[in-house]
Design a protein around this motif. Structure first.
Motif, mmCIF file in Angstrom:
data_model
loop_
_atom_site.group_PDB
_atom_site.id
_atom_site.type_symbol
_atom_site.label_atom_id
_atom_site.label_comp_id
_atom_site.label_asym_id
_atom_site.label_seq_id
_atom_site.Cartn_x
_atom_site.Cartn_y
_atom_site.Cartn_z
ATOM 1 N N PRO A 1 -1.937 -5.155 -1.283
ATOM 2 C CA PRO A 1 -1.122 -4.706 -2.426
ATOM 3 C C PRO A 1 -1.933 -4.456 -3.696
ATOM 4 O O PRO A 1 -1.509 -3.684 -4.551
ATOM 5 C CB PRO A 1 -0.141 -5.871 -2.638
ATOM 6 C CG PRO A 1 -0.071 -6.561 -1.327
ATOM 7 C CD PRO A 1 -1.432 -6.424 -0.729
ATOM 8 N N GLN A 2 -3.111 -5.107 -3.806
ATOM 9 C CA GLN A 2 -3.958 -4.858 -4.978
ATOM 10 C C GLN A 2 -4.465 -3.420 -5.013
ATOM 11 O O GLN A 2 -4.862 -2.922 -6.075
ATOM 12 C CB GLN A 2 -5.147 -5.817 -4.982
ATOM 13 C CG GLN A 2 -4.759 -7.266 -5.263
ATOM 14 C CD GLN A 2 -5.955 -8.194 -5.250
ATOM 15 O OE1 GLN A 2 -7.077 -7.773 -4.989
ATOM 16 N NE2 GLN A 2 -5.710 -9.456 -5.525
ATOM 17 N N ASP A 3 -4.457 -2.761 -3.863
ATOM 18 C CA ASP A 3 -4.928 -1.376 -3.781
ATOM 19 C C ASP A 3 -3.803 -0.371 -4.010
ATOM 20 O O ASP A 3 -4.004 0.833 -3.825
ATOM 21 C CB ASP A 3 -5.557 -1.108 -2.399
ATOM 22 C CG ASP A 3 -6.814 -1.934 -2.171
ATOM 23 O OD1 ASP A 3 -7.459 -2.294 -3.168
ATOM 24 O OD2 ASP A 3 -7.138 -2.212 -1.001
ATOM 25 N N VAL A 4 -2.623 -0.859 -4.390
ATOM 26 C CA VAL A 4 -1.468 0.026 -4.575
ATOM 27 C C VAL A 4 -1.210 0.254 -6.061
ATOM 28 O O VAL A 4 -1.178 -0.684 -6.851
ATOM 29 C CB VAL A 4 -0.198 -0.552 -3.907
ATOM 30 C CG1 VAL A 4 1.008 0.361 -4.150
ATOM 31 C CG2 VAL A 4 -0.428 -0.732 -2.406
ATOM 32 N N HIS A 5 -1.028 1.510 -6.419
ATOM 33 C CA HIS A 5 -0.757 1.937 -7.795
ATOM 34 C C HIS A 5 0.524 2.778 -7.766
ATOM 35 O O HIS A 5 0.563 3.838 -7.152
ATOM 36 C CB HIS A 5 -1.955 2.754 -8.309
ATOM 37 C CG HIS A 5 -1.746 3.381 -9.655
ATOM 38 N ND1 HIS A 5 -2.560 4.395 -10.135
ATOM 39 C CD2 HIS A 5 -0.829 3.149 -10.635
ATOM 40 C CE1 HIS A 5 -2.155 4.752 -11.344
ATOM 41 N NE2 HIS A 5 -1.105 4.024 -11.663
ATOM 42 N N GLY B 1 7.749 -4.210 -8.168
ATOM 43 C CA GLY B 1 6.645 -5.117 -8.482
ATOM 44 C C GLY B 1 7.058 -6.572 -8.536
ATOM 45 O O GLY B 1 6.263 -7.463 -8.193
ATOM 46 N N GLU B 2 8.299 -6.828 -8.941
ATOM 47 C CA GLU B 2 8.808 -8.208 -8.958
ATOM 48 C C GLU B 2 8.733 -8.850 -7.583
ATOM 49 O O GLU B 2 8.612 -10.071 -7.461
ATOM 50 C CB GLU B 2 10.279 -8.210 -9.400
ATOM 51 C CG GLU B 2 10.511 -8.167 -10.882
ATOM 52 C CD GLU B 2 11.991 -8.309 -11.207
ATOM 53 O OE1 GLU B 2 12.298 -8.939 -12.218
ATOM 54 O OE2 GLU B 2 12.841 -7.791 -10.439
ATOM 55 N N ARG B 3 8.823 -8.020 -6.548
ATOM 56 C CA ARG B 3 8.940 -8.530 -5.172
ATOM 57 C C ARG B 3 7.704 -8.269 -4.330
ATOM 58 O O ARG B 3 7.739 -8.391 -3.117
ATOM 59 C CB ARG B 3 10.177 -7.906 -4.511
ATOM 60 C CG ARG B 3 11.464 -8.372 -5.173
ATOM 61 C CD ARG B 3 12.657 -7.504 -4.796
ATOM 62 N NE ARG B 3 13.885 -8.062 -5.346
ATOM 63 C CZ ARG B 3 14.285 -7.919 -6.602
ATOM 64 N NH1 ARG B 3 13.548 -7.205 -7.454
ATOM 65 N NH2 ARG B 3 15.402 -8.456 -7.039
ATOM 66 N N ILE B 4 6.612 -7.873 -4.985
ATOM 67 C CA ILE B 4 5.348 -7.647 -4.266
ATOM 68 C C ILE B 4 4.297 -8.553 -4.886
ATOM 69 O O ILE B 4 3.924 -8.380 -6.045
ATOM 70 C CB ILE B 4 4.893 -6.179 -4.370
ATOM 71 C CG1 ILE B 4 5.963 -5.229 -3.830
ATOM 72 C CG2 ILE B 4 3.574 -5.980 -3.632
ATOM 73 C CD1 ILE B 4 5.719 -3.773 -4.174
ATOM 74 N N GLU B 5 3.828 -9.510 -4.140
ATOM 75 C CA GLU B 5 2.833 -10.431 -4.683
ATOM 76 C C GLU B 5 1.492 -9.736 -4.805
ATOM 77 O O GLU B 5 0.968 -9.188 -3.835
ATOM 78 C CB GLU B 5 2.705 -11.660 -3.777
ATOM 79 C CG GLU B 5 1.871 -12.756 -4.394
ATOM 80 C CD GLU B 5 1.892 -14.036 -3.576
ATOM 81 O OE1 GLU B 5 0.985 -14.860 -3.782
ATOM 82 O OE2 GLU B 5 2.808 -14.203 -2.743
ATOM 83 N N GLY B 6 0.947 -9.718 -6.018
ATOM 84 C CA GLY B 6 -0.388 -9.150 -6.220
ATOM 85 C C GLY B 6 -0.443 -7.643 -6.296
ATOM 86 O O GLY B 6 -1.505 -7.053 -6.045
ATOM 87 N N LEU B 7 0.664 -6.970 -6.661
ATOM 88 C CA LEU B 7 0.633 -5.518 -6.805
ATOM 89 C C LEU B 7 -0.416 -5.132 -7.844
ATOM 90 O O LEU B 7 -0.484 -5.704 -8.931
ATOM 91 C CB LEU B 7 2.008 -5.002 -7.240
ATOM 92 C CG LEU B 7 2.114 -3.484 -7.462
ATOM 93 C CD1 LEU B 7 1.928 -2.739 -6.150
ATOM 94 C CD2 LEU B 7 3.447 -3.114 -8.106
#
Length: 467
Positions: free
Chosen positions: A111-115, A130-136
């Motif tokens: 998820p860190q690679d998602v923009h 984003g509230e529901r994705i850890e580490g977006l």
């Protein structure tokens, strides 16, 4: 309402592939790769993936790098009524979160690679996801919608906790009662306010034949945008231009846009940030050494940017990105000069690289100038002077105003402007090291203490102030 996810990559830049995380083969047989960064585009109210801007942004992203570019199609839920579309953003946000979380669980997506890039209601949709994705990794909000979101608690709207980096471009922040569609309050780690974030140059329909030209060139859809939501759509155009553009959008942290135009926040010592696609390369957004990835960025505690506003000016047409110049005129006060004069100023700059002719230094009507003081203004131009200014030509026109009796200059007053020197700075780029101005030039008149500029006349200044 069915939300669809359509993938484009360098392998399929024009023909999209439909991804359904609940049907595994649509992922496996597609060109999706978890090793690539993923860019997601979410449109807003009364928009569809068929809108011109969606395909333009997608094309620029595909050209910019080896990305998974995913367009989120929620056209079935974005149509009138606005109240219903607003309610649908929560559902679409849940679906986007499910899409990313499933790709993480089943296909090793980080998820860190998602923009996620969202316009208007799409910006808040990205927030709900984003509230529901850890580490977006990142959310870019393009003029997040105001009605039902402005002034609301963070769990209702886009906010800095929704991703490791939340950058926002505000272009239509007038009140909804004045037909402004975008939020004016800061809602990210970096909040940019081009042209004060309210009225965008080129969007005033009284300025010229904007609509007829648009109708001819880009069709009815684009023309309707110009008529109804030109300021609101400008955030999209600025971001799209920033993806592959060579000119950097530099925002300066400042108490107000008026302070910015007066040159009071011109240098990056006050805080600078890069607006648009490259916002994540802003100095001050530092790598988190404690995590596994080196690509994660977030604002450091030393330079907390939440709640700060970053200002810049842009042009009224492509290219929107402009170079910023601060021009300071030091006025002389010789015997015989009026204590003040009012009128209009224009300047021509000459450097080794080229010439910028006739820049308006009094864009908001005449200005009152007091002899013995200085006048400073920040102006913009597409051209990069690329070094020290060698010569300046300053033009002056006196203005008589019948409402200001003391300005009436017929027989018994002096309408001349007396100028000691001119200082020109080009806005620097933000850097991690010491402040390094691209150039700063002080220009004077040869062999004279000051220049005496007659009404409707001009004077030349040169970089020979060392005497």
């Amino acid at each position: 309402m069915v939300t669809m996810f359509i993938l484009y990559t360098k392998k399929n830049p024009t023909e999209g592939q439909l991804l359904n995380v609940n049907v595994n083969k649509t992922i496996v047989k597609s060109n999706f790769s978890p090793s690539r960064p993923t860019k997601m585009i979410i449109h807003g109210f009364i928009d569809t993936p068929l809108s011109n801007w969606v395909s333009e942004m997608k094309d620029e992203l595909v050209r910019a790098g080896d990305f998974n570019v995913v367009i989120v199609d929620w056209a079935g839920g974005s149509l009138p009524l606005y109240t219903q579309a607003t309610a649908n953003t929560r559902l679409v946000g849940l679906e986007v979160a499910h899409f990313i979380n499933t790709l993480q669980k089943d296909h090793e997506l980080n998820p860190q690679d998602v923009h996620i890039i969202g316009h208007s209601l799409g910006a808040h949709t990205a927030g709900y996801a984003g509230e529901r994705i850890e580490g977006l990794g990142r959310i870019t909000g393009l003029d997040p919608a105001e009605p039902y979101f402005q002034g609301m608690p963070t769990h209702v709207r886009l906010d800095p906790s929704d991703a490791q980096l939340v950058d926002v471009i505000h272009t239509d922040g007038k009140s909804i009662f004045l037909l402004g569609y975008g939020m004016s309050q800061p809602v990210g780690h970096l909040d940019f306010y081009p042209n004060n974030g309210k009225e965008q140059p080129g969007c005033d329909l009284t300025e010229g034949p904007l609509v007829p030209l648009t109708l001819v060139k880009q069709g009815l859809e684009e023309a309707s945008r110009v008529l109804v939501a030109c300021n609101h759509v400008r955030a999209i155009k600025l971001f799209t231009e920033s993806i592959n553009g060579k000119c950097p959008y530099i925002g300066h942290q400042c108490p107000s846009y008026q302070h910015f135009l007066a040159g009071k926040c011109f240098h990056c010592g006050h805080g600078c940030a890069i607006m648009g696609f490259h916002a994540d390369s802003t100095p001050g957004l530092i790598s988190n050494k404690n995590n596994q990835t080196e690509n994660e960025v977030y604002p450091s505690e030393e330079h907390d940017t939440i709640g700060a506003k970053y200002y810049l000016s842009t042009g009224k047409e492509l290219p929107f990105c402009q170079r910023h110049y601060k021009v300071s005129i030091q006025l002389a006060n010789p015997k015989g000069a009026e204590s003040w004069v009012q009128g209009f100023l224009k300047v021509t700059l000459l450097s080794d690289r080229g010439v910028i002719r006739g820049m308006d230094l009094t864009p908001n009507n005449y200005v009152k100038l007091e002899h013995g003081t200085s006048y400073t203004i920040v102006v913009t131009h597409p051209m990069d002077m690329g070094g020290k200014v060698r010569k300046v030509e300053l033009s002056w026109e006196y203005d008589m105003n019948v409402l200001e009796p003391r300005s009436l200059c017929i027989l018994w007053c002096n309408d001349r402007l007396y100028v000691k020197s001119v200082l020109v700075d080009q806005m620097e780029l933000p850097s991690r090291g010491k402040r390094n101005v691209d150039f700063s030039s002080k220009l004077c008149t040869p062999k004279r203490e000051f220049a005496e500029i007659p009404n409707r006349g001009s004077a030349s200044f040169y970089d020979n102030c060392s005497r």
